[in-house]
Design a protein around this motif. Sequence first.
Motif, mmCIF file in Angstrom:
data_model
loop_
_atom_site.group_PDB
_atom_site.id
_atom_site.type_symbol
_atom_site.label_atom_id
_atom_site.label_comp_id
_atom_site.label_asym_id
_atom_site.label_seq_id
_atom_site.Cartn_x
_atom_site.Cartn_y
_atom_site.Cartn_z
ATOM 1 N N UNK A 1 0.814 -1.224 0.000
ATOM 2 C CA UNK A 1 0.000 0.000 0.000
ATOM 3 C C UNK A 1 0.842 1.266 0.000
ATOM 4 N N UNK A 2 1.996 1.250 0.656
ATOM 5 C CA UNK A 2 2.776 2.481 0.810
ATOM 6 C C UNK A 2 3.559 2.834 -0.448
ATOM 7 N N UNK A 3 4.240 1.866 -1.039
ATOM 8 C CA UNK A 3 5.102 2.167 -2.184
ATOM 9 C C UNK A 3 4.308 2.708 -3.373
ATOM 10 N N UNK A 4 3.252 2.015 -3.853
ATOM 11 C CA UNK A 4 2.484 2.602 -4.962
ATOM 12 C C UNK A 4 1.811 3.925 -4.584
ATOM 13 N N UNK A 5 1.369 4.001 -3.342
ATOM 14 C CA UNK A 5 0.684 5.210 -2.889
ATOM 15 C C UNK A 5 1.582 6.435 -2.987
ATOM 16 N N UNK B 1 -5.502 -1.724 -1.741
ATOM 17 C CA UNK B 1 -6.108 -0.780 -2.684
ATOM 18 C C UNK B 1 -7.000 0.237 -1.974
ATOM 19 N N UNK B 2 -7.640 -0.181 -0.889
ATOM 20 C CA UNK B 2 -8.458 0.762 -0.121
ATOM 21 C C UNK B 2 -7.576 1.828 0.513
ATOM 22 N N UNK B 3 -6.463 1.400 1.074
ATOM 23 C CA UNK B 3 -5.530 2.343 1.698
ATOM 24 C C UNK B 3 -4.958 3.291 0.648
ATOM 25 N N UNK B 4 -4.608 2.745 -0.510
ATOM 26 C CA UNK B 4 -4.048 3.581 -1.578
ATOM 27 C C UNK B 4 -5.067 4.626 -2.011
ATOM 28 N N UNK C 1 -5.440 7.502 0.787
ATOM 29 C CA UNK C 1 -4.334 8.333 1.247
ATOM 30 C C UNK C 1 -3.469 8.916 0.135
ATOM 31 N N UNK C 2 -3.678 8.521 -1.110
ATOM 32 C CA UNK C 2 -2.841 9.040 -2.192
ATOM 33 C C UNK C 2 -3.016 10.549 -2.351
ATOM 34 N N UNK C 3 -4.247 11.017 -2.366
ATOM 35 C CA UNK C 3 -4.494 12.449 -2.526
ATOM 36 C C UNK C 3 -3.933 13.272 -1.380
ATOM 37 N N UNK C 4 -4.028 12.755 -0.175
ATOM 38 C CA UNK C 4 -3.492 13.456 0.991
ATOM 39 C C UNK C 4 -1.990 13.663 0.856
ATOM 40 N N UNK C 5 -1.274 12.602 0.499
ATOM 41 C CA UNK C 5 0.170 12.717 0.324
ATOM 42 C C UNK C 5 0.527 13.561 -0.893
ATOM 43 N N UNK C 6 -0.321 13.526 -1.924
ATOM 44 C CA UNK C 6 -0.062 14.349 -3.113
ATOM 45 C C UNK C 6 -0.087 15.834 -2.757
ATOM 46 N N UNK C 7 -1.001 16.246 -1.909
ATOM 47 C CA UNK C 7 -1.058 17.660 -1.512
ATOM 48 C C UNK C 7 0.150 18.040 -0.654
ATOM 49 N N UNK D 1 5.194 8.590 8.345
ATOM 50 C CA UNK D 1 3.768 8.624 8.671
ATOM 51 C C UNK D 1 3.047 7.411 8.098
ATOM 52 N N UNK D 2 3.402 7.013 6.879
ATOM 53 C CA UNK D 2 2.774 5.835 6.275
ATOM 54 C C UNK D 2 3.143 4.567 7.037
ATOM 55 N N UNK D 3 4.363 4.508 7.556
ATOM 56 C CA UNK D 3 4.768 3.347 8.354
ATOM 57 C C UNK D 3 3.943 3.241 9.632
ATOM 58 N N UNK D 4 3.733 4.377 10.278
ATOM 59 C CA UNK D 4 2.893 4.374 11.482
ATOM 60 C C UNK D 4 1.477 3.936 11.136
ATOM 61 N N UNK D 5 0.932 4.479 10.033
ATOM 62 C CA UNK D 5 -0.416 4.096 9.621
ATOM 63 C C UNK D 5 -0.523 2.626 9.264
ATOM 64 N N UNK D 6 0.502 2.076 8.601
ATOM 65 C CA UNK D 6 0.471 0.659 8.235
ATOM 66 C C UNK D 6 0.537 -0.228 9.468
#
Length: 336
Positions: A113-117, A195-198, A201-207, A253-258
Amino acid sequence: MAVESETSSPAPGKGDTAPRARLEVARKAERRSRRYRRDVRWSPYAFVTPFFLFFTAFGLFPLLYTGWASLHRVSLNDPTHMEWAGLHNYTRLLEDEFFWNALRNTFTIGVISTVPQLLMALGIAHLLNYRLRGSTFFRVAMLTPYATSVAAATLVFVLLFGRDYGMINWALGLIGIDSIDWQNGHWSSQIAVSSIVIWRWTGYNALIYLAAMQAVPNDLYESAALDGASRRQQFIHVTIPSLRPTILFTVVVSTIGATQLFGEPLLFGGAGGQKGGASHQFQTLGLYLYEQGWFNLNLGRAAAIAWTMFLILLVIFPLYAAVARTLRKSREEKTT
């Protein structure tokens, strides 16, 4: 003459009216000054006191209580009755195959989830960094998945990944691929949860990346353009090196979330979501904690799992700090 002296002399008490008034004004000013000094000195403490009260009640106390409970045998049915167990709950975790299974699942789902995201977020931010029509609309749209309820998003994805009537299997069938049992397969279920995680959270990290990109000085891009660098080369050699601290922050942050992943796999699993599937194929550490504490009613073991998750993060963060120091040194060497 006696009459004149009597009438010309001031009445008793009237001659000192002005000094008394000035003295009263000075006293009021002194009182106001003392109040002002007290206000300046103690107001900041009064403003931050509510935070520390709530943090103590809902943050520090549960942390200390779970640490104490992890050293005892205690049931959720009778949380006040504790039997000292020492490190038994922790040593039992090391011998529990379900704990290691949950740890592996947490790691694999976190990576998937983290790498593609983050890669997708970086690309989206790069596109939004250019002047586009309706850029404000796209930036707001990026936050829509993040603002969506976890329950609502997961239930929609459950329908999408349905084995018999899901849209994903329908699309795969159009290109000749047989239907996939997304929920009961090992890798397929983890990909579905990821895929749900991606999506969320993708838009959040994009901003976050977009804000960091807009802080990069234009002089760097102009210098690169004068040297003949294309936009792709500018992105690789200018943008990404400038975003290294931000990228490291999003990775942390993604590591903590995962590590704390809970809602998505729980709802994706349906009625027995706490097991993470029939074979525990997508049970994360959060689900394993939930199962031990709220279904097996073993509060002490659940507390030990929570503290183990915390200790895992304490082990990971020094590695990130070492990477950050290495990147900082390499950047300083390049600038010098």
